[in-house]
Design a protein around this motif. Structure first.
Motif, PDB file in Angstrom:
ATOM      1  N   ALA A 105       0.834  -1.210   0.000  1.00  0.00           N
ATOM      2  CA  ALA A 105       0.000   0.000   0.000  1.00  0.00           C
ATOM      3  C   ALA A 105       0.865   1.256   0.000  1.00  0.00           C
ATOM      4  O   ALA A 105       0.574   2.228  -0.718  1.00  0.00           O
ATOM      5  N   TYR A 106       1.932   1.262   0.768  1.00  0.00           N
ATOM      6  CA  TYR A 106       2.828   2.417   0.809  1.00  0.00           C
ATOM      7  C   TYR A 106       3.518   2.627  -0.535  1.00  0.00           C
ATOM      8  O   TYR A 106       3.693   3.764  -0.993  1.00  0.00           O
ATOM      9  N   ALA A 107       3.912   1.540  -1.202  1.00  0.00           N
ATOM     10  CA  ALA A 107       4.551   1.655  -2.517  1.00  0.00           C
ATOM     11  C   ALA A 107       3.583   2.248  -3.537  1.00  0.00           C
ATOM     12  O   ALA A 107       3.961   3.111  -4.343  1.00  0.00           O
ATOM     13  N   ILE A 108       2.326   1.800  -3.508  1.00  0.00           N
ATOM     14  CA  ILE A 108       1.321   2.350  -4.423  1.00  0.00           C
ATOM     15  C   ILE A 108       1.076   3.826  -4.121  1.00  0.00           C
ATOM     16  O   ILE A 108       0.965   4.650  -5.036  1.00  0.00           O
ATOM     17  N   TYR A 109       1.026   4.189  -2.855  1.00  0.00           N
ATOM     18  CA  TYR A 109       0.845   5.594  -2.468  1.00  0.00           C
ATOM     19  C   TYR A 109       2.003   6.444  -2.994  1.00  0.00           C
ATOM     20  O   TYR A 109       1.784   7.530  -3.546  1.00  0.00           O
ATOM     21  N   GLN A 110       3.241   5.980  -2.825  1.00  0.00           N
ATOM     22  CA  GLN A 110       4.398   6.740  -3.298  1.00  0.00           C
ATOM     23  C   GLN A 110       4.390   6.863  -4.819  1.00  0.00           C
ATOM     24  O   GLN A 110       4.799   7.896  -5.367  1.00  0.00           O
TER      25      GLN A 110
ATOM     26  N   ALA B 143       1.700   7.009  -6.659  1.00  0.00           N
ATOM     27  CA  ALA B 143       0.662   7.997  -6.959  1.00  0.00           C
ATOM     28  C   ALA B 143       1.168   9.408  -6.696  1.00  0.00           C
ATOM     29  O   ALA B 143       0.918  10.335  -7.485  1.00  0.00           O
ATOM     30  N   VAL B 144       1.886   9.612  -5.606  1.00  0.00           N
ATOM     31  CA  VAL B 144       2.432  10.941  -5.285  1.00  0.00           C
ATOM     32  C   VAL B 144       3.450  11.356  -6.343  1.00  0.00           C
ATOM     33  O   VAL B 144       3.479  12.507  -6.788  1.00  0.00           O
TER      34      VAL B 144
ATOM     35  N   PRO C 210       3.056  15.546 -10.135  1.00  0.00           N
ATOM     36  CA  PRO C 210       4.023  16.504  -9.587  1.00  0.00           C
ATOM     37  C   PRO C 210       3.332  17.737  -9.010  1.00  0.00           C
ATOM     38  O   PRO C 210       2.216  18.089  -9.397  1.00  0.00           O
ATOM     39  N   LYS C 211       4.010  18.398  -8.088  1.00  0.00           N
ATOM     40  CA  LYS C 211       3.460  19.605  -7.468  1.00  0.00           C
ATOM     41  C   LYS C 211       3.434  20.733  -8.487  1.00  0.00           C
ATOM     42  O   LYS C 211       4.310  20.851  -9.323  1.00  0.00           O
ATOM     43  N   LYS C 212       2.398  21.591  -8.382  1.00  0.00           N
ATOM     44  CA  LYS C 212       2.269  22.713  -9.309  1.00  0.00           C
ATOM     45  C   LYS C 212       3.245  23.801  -8.931  1.00  0.00           C
ATOM     46  O   LYS C 212       3.474  24.090  -7.758  1.00  0.00           O
ATOM     47  N   GLN C 213       3.835  24.407  -9.945  1.00  0.00           N
ATOM     48  CA  GLN C 213       4.738  25.542  -9.744  1.00  0.00           C
ATOM     49  C   GLN C 213       3.924  26.813  -9.628  1.00  0.00           C
ATOM     50  O   GLN C 213       3.062  27.089 -10.445  1.00  0.00           O
ATOM     51  N   ASP C 214       4.143  27.629  -8.592  1.00  0.00           N
ATOM     52  CA  ASP C 214       3.376  28.892  -8.414  1.00  0.00           C
ATOM     53  C   ASP C 214       4.023  30.030  -9.131  1.00  0.00           C
ATOM     54  O   ASP C 214       5.099  30.247  -9.401  1.00  0.00           O
TER      55      ASP C 214
END
Length: 115
Positions: A99-104, A106-107, A111-115
């Motif tokens: 479950a942790y591997a699948i979560y990682q 997915a994260v 990617p995080k949005k650039q502001d």
């Protein structure tokens, strides 16, 4: 260089005495080391023996009867409470790790949005 007229000068015998002494000293040291090594080997053979001091009862027949019995319990759980605990801990770690591997994954895929 030697010429025909020159003679060979005899070397005093005391000069070779050091060489003979050093060789004799080397042999005596080597002989002592070899004796010590052989003594150490004999001590090791005496203290480490192939016979056991405590005799255990042979329980192979009992374990075979337990594990070959048809009672509906899986073989990996027939060892008692310790086997049950180890089995459950392994399953929890396996499912949790997956479950942790699948979560990682997915994260990492969003990617995080650039502001």
């Amino acid at each position: 260089m030697l010429t025909q007229d020159s003679e060979l000068v005899p070397v005093p015998a005391w000069r070779f005495a050091f060489l003979a002494f050093s060789c004799r000293g080397w042999w005596s040291i080597t002989a002592k080391m070899l004796r010590n090594l052989l003594a150490l080997r004999q001590i090791g053979q005496r203290t480490i023996s192939t016979t056991s001091r405590t005799h255990f009862k042979n329980r192979v027949a009992e374990k075979q009867k337990l594990f070959q019995e048809e009672d509906g319990i899986p073989v990996y759980l027939k060892g008692g409470i310790v086997d049950v605990i180890l089995y459950r801990a392994t399953m929890i770690l396996t499912v949790g790790g997956a479950a942790y591997a699948i979560y990682q994954l997915a994260v990492a895929s969003f990617p995080k949005k650039q502001d």
